[in-house]
Write an enzyme that holds these catalytic residues in place. Structure first.
Site, short mmCIF file in Angstrom:
data_model
loop_
_atom_site.label_atom_id
_atom_site.label_comp_id
_atom_site.label_asym_id
_atom_site.label_seq_id
_atom_site.Cartn_x
_atom_site.Cartn_y
_atom_site.Cartn_z
N GLU A 71 -36.80 17.75 -7.48
CA GLU A 71 -35.65 17.99 -6.59
C GLU A 71 -35.22 16.73 -5.86
OE1 GLU A 71 -38.71 18.47 -5.94
OE2 GLU A 71 -39.12 18.26 -3.80
N HIS A 86 -41.83 15.72 -8.01
CA HIS A 86 -40.73 16.35 -7.26
C HIS A 86 -39.42 16.28 -8.03
CE1 HIS A 86 -42.58 16.91 -3.21
NE2 HIS A 86 -43.44 16.03 -3.70
N CYS A 122 -45.47 20.14 -7.12
CA CYS A 122 -46.37 19.40 -6.24
C CYS A 122 -47.25 20.35 -5.43
CB CYS A 122 -45.59 18.43 -5.37
SG CYS A 122 -46.61 17.05 -4.85
N1 GLN Z 1 -50.86 16.29 -1.17
C1 GLN Z 1 -50.18 17.52 -0.91
C2 GLN Z 1 -51.16 18.69 -0.89
O1 GLN Z 1 -52.27 18.55 -1.26
C3 GLN Z 1 -49.07 17.76 -1.91
C4 GLN Z 1 -48.04 16.66 -1.80
C5 GLN Z 1 -46.64 17.06 -2.10
O2 GLN Z 1 -46.29 18.24 -2.22
N2 GLN Z 1 -45.80 16.07 -2.16
O3 GLN Z 1 -50.80 19.76 -0.50
#
Ligand code: GLN
Length: 191
Positions: free
Chosen positions: A171, A169, A79
């Protein structure tokens, strides 16, 4: 025992440590660059990529992680971590510029800010439960990048040699097969 770090400047750290340990390695909470020398691989967790990027600059992790990668040590970005590892981020400067991917942040829009789905992932036998939270998308991949998963025709997981990235994610569920996949990458390199 194989040691995998989790960059602990901001974001979902404890959950990744649990995943690493379930996969059978030692999980290390990483707050200082000196710790990197002792690690076989590292996970860059989800959170807020702008905040993580700023803290990485402040604490010297940009150069330190570039060296870590240049030594061939595996890095897994999830992410926000996927955003941080990317060579290009649409509409803004990149952070580590390691993996040959172009990333769009918050790419699923307001309607679908957070959702879960069962995702087929190349190299993993059965679908993996994937949790997406304000997730980024991989808009473009370079020639050396292997696409591992797509959702709605969009790339959400990829690998380039020792670099692994996922929009979601891994995790946040009890399914740690992606952590095992990363651990296999680390062990292959050690062998
Ligand atoms: N939207 C977040 C970003 O741009 C990432 C979201 C996340 O890690 N769940 O950094």
């Amino acid at each position: 025992m194989t040691k995998i770090g989790v960059l602990a400047l901001q974001g979902a750290v404890a959950e990744h440590i649990r995943g690493i340990e379930k996969a059978g390695a030692e999980g290390v909470v990483v707050k200082r660059t000196e710790q990197l020398a002792d690690l076989d691989g590292i996970i860059l967790p989800g959170g807020e990529s702008t905040t993580i990027g700023k803290l990485m600059r402040t604490y010297g992790f940009i150069d330190a992680l570039k060296e870590f990668s240049a030594a061939g040590k595996p890095i897994f970005g999830t992410c926000a971590g996927l955003i941080v590892i990317a060579k290009e981020i649409t509409g803004q400067p990149a952070h580590l510029e390691l993996m040959d991917i172009t990333v769009a942040r918050n790419a699923f829009g307001r309607q679908r800010e957070s959702f879960e789905t069962d995702l087929p992932i190349k190299g993993i036998d059965e679908n993996v439960r994937a949790v997406f939270i304000r997730a980024p998308l991989i808009e473009k991949v370079g020639p050396g990048v292997d696409v591992l998963a797509t959702y709605d025709g969009q790339i959400v997981a990829a690998q380039q040699g020792h670099l692994l990235a996922a929009s979601f994610h891994p995790e946040l569920t009890d399914d740690f097969r992606l952590h095992s996949y990363f651990l296999d990458m680390v062990k292959q390199r050690q062998a």
